[in-house]
Design a protein around this motif. Structure first.
Motif, PDB file in Angstrom:
ATOM      1  N   THR A 275      -6.266 -12.387  18.449  1.00  0.00           N
ATOM      2  CA  THR A 275      -5.766 -13.755  18.502  1.00  0.00           C
ATOM      3  C   THR A 275      -4.472 -13.842  19.304  1.00  0.00           C
ATOM      4  N   ALA A 276      -3.584 -12.861  19.099  1.00  0.00           N
ATOM      5  CA  ALA A 276      -2.307 -12.849  19.821  1.00  0.00           C
ATOM      6  C   ALA A 276      -2.514 -12.654  21.313  1.00  0.00           C
ATOM      7  N   LEU A 277      -3.459 -11.813  21.697  1.00  0.00           N
ATOM      8  CA  LEU A 277      -3.739 -11.587  23.115  1.00  0.00           C
ATOM      9  C   LEU A 277      -4.266 -12.856  23.781  1.00  0.00           C
ATOM     10  N   LYS A 278      -5.118 -13.567  23.081  1.00  0.00           N
ATOM     11  CA  LYS A 278      -5.675 -14.795  23.654  1.00  0.00           C
ATOM     12  C   LYS A 278      -4.597 -15.863  23.830  1.00  0.00           C
ATOM     13  N   ALA A 279      -3.621 -15.870  22.916  1.00  0.00           N
ATOM     14  CA  ALA A 279      -2.585 -16.905  22.968  1.00  0.00           C
ATOM     15  C   ALA A 279      -1.410 -16.523  23.858  1.00  0.00           C
ATOM     16  N   ALA A 280      -1.272 -15.254  24.207  1.00  0.00           N
ATOM     17  CA  ALA A 280      -0.094 -14.778  24.932  1.00  0.00           C
ATOM     18  C   ALA A 280      -0.168 -15.134  26.420  1.00  0.00           C
ATOM     19  N   ASP A 281       0.989 -15.211  27.034  1.00  0.00           N
ATOM     20  CA  ASP A 281       1.105 -15.469  28.468  1.00  0.00           C
ATOM     21  C   ASP A 281       1.798 -14.279  29.116  1.00  0.00           C
ATOM     22  N   PRO A 282       1.079 -13.499  29.951  1.00  0.00           N
ATOM     23  CA  PRO A 282       1.715 -12.319  30.573  1.00  0.00           C
ATOM     24  C   PRO A 282       2.903 -12.675  31.455  1.00  0.00           C
ATOM     25  N   VAL A 283       2.986 -13.911  31.906  1.00  0.00           N
ATOM     26  CA  VAL A 283       4.111 -14.327  32.738  1.00  0.00           C
ATOM     27  C   VAL A 283       5.419 -14.251  31.957  1.00  0.00           C
ATOM     28  N   THR A 284       5.340 -14.449  30.646  1.00  0.00           N
ATOM     29  CA  THR A 284       6.545 -14.410  29.804  1.00  0.00           C
ATOM     30  C   THR A 284       6.913 -12.989  29.377  1.00  0.00           C
ATOM     31  N   GLY A 285       6.160 -11.990  29.845  1.00  0.00           N
ATOM     32  CA  GLY A 285       6.463 -10.605  29.506  1.00  0.00           C
ATOM     33  C   GLY A 285       5.583 -10.002  28.442  1.00  0.00           C
ATOM     34  N   THR A 287       2.722  -7.990  26.807  1.00  0.00           N
ATOM     35  CA  THR A 287       1.929  -6.843  27.262  1.00  0.00           C
ATOM     36  C   THR A 287       0.994  -6.397  26.150  1.00  0.00           C
ATOM     37  N   VAL A 288      -0.049  -5.689  26.530  1.00  0.00           N
ATOM     38  CA  VAL A 288      -0.978  -5.142  25.549  1.00  0.00           C
ATOM     39  C   VAL A 288      -0.261  -4.166  24.630  1.00  0.00           C
ATOM     40  N   THR A 289       0.579  -3.312  25.189  1.00  0.00           N
ATOM     41  CA  THR A 289       1.289  -2.316  24.392  1.00  0.00           C
ATOM     42  C   THR A 289       2.167  -2.964  23.336  1.00  0.00           C
ATOM     43  N   ARG A 290       2.883  -4.011  23.724  1.00  0.00           N
ATOM     44  CA  ARG A 290       3.788  -4.666  22.779  1.00  0.00           C
ATOM     45  C   ARG A 290       3.022  -5.363  21.666  1.00  0.00           C
ATOM     46  N   ILE A 291       1.969  -6.067  22.012  1.00  0.00           N
ATOM     47  CA  ILE A 291       1.182  -6.767  20.997  1.00  0.00           C
ATOM     48  C   ILE A 291       0.501  -5.765  20.069  1.00  0.00           C
ATOM     49  N   ALA A 292      -0.024  -4.679  20.645  1.00  0.00           N
ATOM     50  CA  ALA A 292      -0.655  -3.652  19.810  1.00  0.00           C
ATOM     51  C   ALA A 292       0.347  -3.072  18.817  1.00  0.00           C
ATOM     52  N   ALA A 310     -14.985  -3.647  19.362  1.00  0.00           N
ATOM     53  CA  ALA A 310     -15.103  -4.840  18.519  1.00  0.00           C
ATOM     54  C   ALA A 310     -15.418  -6.099  19.314  1.00  0.00           C
ATOM     55  N   TYR A 311     -14.864  -6.209  20.538  1.00  0.00           N
ATOM     56  CA  TYR A 311     -14.944  -7.480  21.264  1.00  0.00           C
ATOM     57  C   TYR A 311     -15.653  -7.388  22.606  1.00  0.00           C
ATOM     58  N   GLY A 312     -16.090  -6.190  22.998  1.00  0.00           N
ATOM     59  CA  GLY A 312     -16.889  -6.054  24.196  1.00  0.00           C
ATOM     60  C   GLY A 312     -16.138  -6.216  25.494  1.00  0.00           C
ATOM     61  N   ARG A 313     -14.843  -6.175  25.463  1.00  0.00           N
ATOM     62  CA  ARG A 313     -14.022  -6.255  26.679  1.00  0.00           C
ATOM     63  C   ARG A 313     -12.685  -5.581  26.400  1.00  0.00           C
ATOM     64  N   SER A 314     -11.916  -5.325  27.451  1.00  0.00           N
ATOM     65  CA  SER A 314     -10.641  -4.652  27.252  1.00  0.00           C
ATOM     66  C   SER A 314      -9.587  -5.657  26.808  1.00  0.00           C
ATOM     67  N   PRO A 315      -8.572  -5.200  26.072  1.00  0.00           N
ATOM     68  CA  PRO A 315      -7.488  -6.121  25.691  1.00  0.00           C
ATOM     69  C   PRO A 315      -6.745  -6.679  26.893  1.00  0.00           C
ATOM     70  N   ARG A 316      -6.685  -5.911  27.974  1.00  0.00           N
ATOM     71  CA  ARG A 316      -6.020  -6.413  29.175  1.00  0.00           C
ATOM     72  C   ARG A 316      -6.777  -7.588  29.763  1.00  0.00           C
ATOM     73  N   ASP A 317      -8.100  -7.516  29.757  1.00  0.00           N
ATOM     74  CA  ASP A 317      -8.897  -8.634  30.257  1.00  0.00           C
ATOM     75  C   ASP A 317      -8.669  -9.887  29.425  1.00  0.00           C
ATOM     76  N   THR A 318      -8.551  -9.696  28.104  1.00  0.00           N
ATOM     77  CA  THR A 318      -8.296 -10.844  27.227  1.00  0.00           C
ATOM     78  C   THR A 318      -6.925 -11.451  27.523  1.00  0.00           C
ATOM     79  N   LEU A 319      -5.917 -10.585  27.701  1.00  0.00           N
ATOM     80  CA  LEU A 319      -4.565 -11.064  27.957  1.00  0.00           C
ATOM     81  C   LEU A 319      -4.486 -11.847  29.273  1.00  0.00           C
ATOM     82  N   HIS A 320      -5.190 -11.370  30.282  1.00  0.00           N
ATOM     83  CA  HIS A 320      -5.104 -11.988  31.607  1.00  0.00           C
ATOM     84  C   HIS A 320      -6.256 -12.952  31.878  1.00  0.00           C
ATOM     85  N   GLY A 321      -7.106 -13.142  30.860  1.00  0.00           N
ATOM     86  CA  GLY A 321      -8.259 -13.992  31.063  1.00  0.00           C
ATOM     87  C   GLY A 321      -7.931 -15.474  31.125  1.00  0.00           C
TER      88      GLY A 321
END
Length: 321
Positions: A275-285, A287-292, A310-321
């Motif tokens: 949920t946090a990855l989907k809501a996060a904005d990488p422009v604001t800093g 990262t997958v590491t920080r959220i994890a 669990a979700y069939g894609r990488s967390p990075r793809d979710t963050l930048h999706g």
């Protein structure tokens, strides 16, 4: 559990007097140490957390000590050199590859080492007593360690894995958030009771624990986990909330959910991280590491593997999706 961060530090010296002072400050023992020949140095790296301490030591010259009784336990892992310990009638001589209790609560001890390269984890007696009470709530016997070495090779190998994890957490330094340090403290205490023979831990399931492993127990526990996944909780906290022993809790999860309490907790935290990855904005800093890390996942690669499963894609793809 306290949220106090792990703070790494390192000291180096060639002086026997300085080395003696450093070791006495760390362990409260009376040490004798010799100056190191040219090319060598005493090195002590230490990481002090809220309820445990981790130290790595390179002690190239002969060293001896005597220690009055204190309320802590020290587990030593010997990477090189030789060491000897005497705890009353319990004594032993150890070499590279050995794991042993360097000190047990409430007993005086003495010892010596030569060309030592070792690591040590220190745990307070109160933490161990709490873990022992949870493991044997009806026993009422004082906690006493009956041997300085592990039950067998399998248990020694288990401590190696726990030790490696503890070191990796300490290496994070001040980045080690409470969601990681708190459970690690409980893990260390529980592992000590399982690995080293003592009066508190048995291996036969109690009748009451089996009787308490009901569906209602599992429901109470999962509701608590769902509500407190953002907090520093461990097996003992979940068991308290479900009003059963940790062993009964584990039986209930295995019997009714086909999993373990801690696996369920990780699954819930993974969902929050999603949920946090989907809501996060990488422009604001973000990262997958920080959220994890915020949700208690220490190793980014393992988090990514669990997330993809669990979700069939990488967390990075979710963050930048």
């Amino acid at each position: 559990m306290s949220g106090k961060p792990v703070r790494p530090a390192e000291a180096r010296t060639r002086s026997g007097d300085e080395a003696r002072s450093l070791m006495q400050a760390a362990y409260g023992r009376r040490f004798t140490a010799q100056d190191v020949p040219r090319g060598g140095a005493y090195v002590i790296r230490h990481f002090d957390a809220a309820h445990f301490a981790y130290r790595e030591m390179v002690l190239p010259a002969p060293l001896a000590f005597a220690k009055e009784p204190r309320d802590d336990l020290v587990v030593v892992r010997l990477a090189a050199g030789r060491a000897r310990r005497v705890h009353g009638r319990q004594q032993g001589t150890f070499a590279a590859g050995d794991v042993f209790l360097g000190h047990v609560p409430g007993r005086p001890c003495s010892g010596s080492s030569v060309d030592l390269h070792a690591s040590a984890i220190t745990l307070p007696e109160a933490l161990l007593a709490r873990a022992a009470a949870l493991a044997d709530p009806r026993g009422g016997r004082p906690l006493r360690f009956t041997r300085l070495t592990p039950v067998d090779r399998r248990h020694a190998a288990h401590w190696e894995r726990v030790h490696a994890y503890a070191r990796s957490v300490c290496d994070l330094g001040t980045e080690a958030v409470p969601l990681i340090v708190g459970p690690l403290t409980e893990l260390l205490a529980g592992a000590v009771l399982q690995v080293f023979p003592n009066t508190a831990v048995g291996h036969e399931p109690a009748l009451a624990d089996s009787r308490d492993a009901t569906h209602s127990t599992a429901v109470r526990a999962t509701a608590y986990i769902d509500d407190q996944a953002h907090s520093d909780i461990g097996l003992a906290d979940i068991a308290d909330a479900a009003q059963v022993t940790p062993r009964a809790l584990q039986y209930a999860f295995r019997r009714h959910l086909g999993t373990t309490p801690m696996t369920y907790l990780r699954r819930v935290r993974l969902a929050h991280a999603h949920t946090a990855l989907k809501a996060a904005d990488p422009v604001t800093g973000a990262t997958v590491t920080r959220i994890a890390a915020q949700w208690g996942f220490l190793h980014t690669s393992r988090f990514s593997a669990a997330y993809r499963a669990a979700y069939g894609r990488s967390p990075r793809d979710t963050l930048h999706g």
